[in-house]
Design a protein around this motif. Structure first.
Motif, PDB file in Angstrom:
ATOM      1  N   PHE A  63       0.861  -1.183   0.000  1.00  0.00           N
ATOM      2  CA  PHE A  63       0.000   0.000   0.000  1.00  0.00           C
ATOM      3  C   PHE A  63       0.901   1.238   0.000  1.00  0.00           C
ATOM      4  CE2 PHE A  63      -2.340  -3.324   2.318  1.00  0.00           C
ATOM      5  CZ  PHE A  63      -3.466  -3.410   1.516  1.00  0.00           C
ATOM      6  N   GLU A  64       0.779   2.047  -1.025  1.00  0.00           N
ATOM      7  CA  GLU A  64       1.649   3.201  -1.170  1.00  0.00           C
ATOM      8  C   GLU A  64       0.910   4.482  -0.790  1.00  0.00           C
ATOM      9  OE1 GLU A  64       3.591   3.400  -4.935  1.00  0.00           O
ATOM     10  OE2 GLU A  64       3.782   1.224  -5.106  1.00  0.00           O
ATOM     11  N   ASN A  65       1.653   5.434  -0.205  1.00  0.00           N
ATOM     12  CA  ASN A  65       1.088   6.727   0.145  1.00  0.00           C
ATOM     13  C   ASN A  65       0.650   7.485  -1.114  1.00  0.00           C
ATOM     14  OD1 ASN A  65       1.503   6.400   2.895  1.00  0.00           O
ATOM     15  ND2 ASN A  65       3.580   7.245   2.798  1.00  0.00           N
ATOM     16  N   CYS A  66      -0.396   8.265  -0.940  1.00  0.00           N
ATOM     17  CA  CYS A  66      -0.891   9.162  -1.998  1.00  0.00           C
ATOM     18  C   CYS A  66      -1.413   8.414  -3.221  1.00  0.00           C
ATOM     19  CB  CYS A  66       0.208  10.154  -2.431  1.00  0.00           C
ATOM     20  SG  CYS A  66       0.810  11.171  -1.068  1.00  0.00           S
TER      21      CYS A  66
END
Length: 213
Positions: free
Chosen positions: A93-96
């Motif tokens: 899960f990546e930020n932004c």
């Protein structure tokens, strides 16, 4: 989806005709199934090979699917279909990034399935019936492959028990109508003649009582 069932395995008995068997739980990959065949007693176990011994339908289906055997299961043989997940977390899960509900739900579902897998395996372990019990309950199952005991309180396997009984038997007097007690020790048997009393039980007599010198 949500994981609404605790079912993570199905079992069947062969009839020499059926080749299709349902599994009633979701899998994310056909490799997440373990298919095992045993004889009627469960003594001889064989793990079947995907795409050789069976194929899988229903991957990613909430209600499960089927495994299709390449040949019918022998009459009386047992078949176990079980979900077996690798204990990994491969979702990143990546930020932004845009929120992907399905990706998150699948990740949580995978963790729940792993918990079910651990609980299912724990249920197979020899356990105390409750926290206060000072014994383990085998629930009428055999315990196999017991090693040779070393201490007085160790469990004994059948081979050793039979050997001990055999050693005792060759030193025993046995008849088919009554139980025979052990004879006295060697010191008490010295210069005595073995006979039987009026009840048929073994008895020691002085030699001169039986006409000896």
């Amino acid at each position: 989806m949500t994981v609404v069932t605790e079912v993570s395995a199905n079992q069947y008995i062969g009839d020499c005709a059926s080749t299709e068997f349902d599994y009633e739980f979701k899998i994310f990959s056909e490799h997440h199934l373990v298919v095992i065949m045993t004889d009627g007693n469960g003594d001889h176990e064989e793990r079947l090979t995907l795409n050789k011994d069976y194929t899988v339908t229903g991957v990613n289906c909430d209600k499960g699917g089927k495994i299709i055997l390449s040949s019918p299961l022998f009459n009386g043989n047992h078949l176990l279909i079980e979900r077996c997940l690798p204990a990994k977390q491969e979702v990143s899960f990546e930020n932004c990034k845009q929120y992907n509900a399905k990706q998150h739900e699948n990740a949580f579902d995978y963790v729940t399935m792993l918990v079910q897998q651990v609980l299912a395996n724990t249920s197979l372990v020899l356990q105390q019936p409750n926290r206060f019990a000072n014994y383990f309950d085998a629930k009428n199952y055999r315990i196999s492959n017991i090693s040779q005991p070393k201490n007085d309180n160790d469990a004994v396997n059948l081979a050793l028990l039979q050997s001990v009984i055999k050693d005792m038997d060759i030193r025993s007097i046995r008849v088919n109508d009554i139980d025979m007690p052990a004879l006295p020790d060697a010191e008490s048997r010295k210069n005595k003649q073995l006979g039987f009393d009026q009840d048929g039980q073994p008895a020691l007599f002085e030699l001169n009582e039986l006409g000896g010198e």
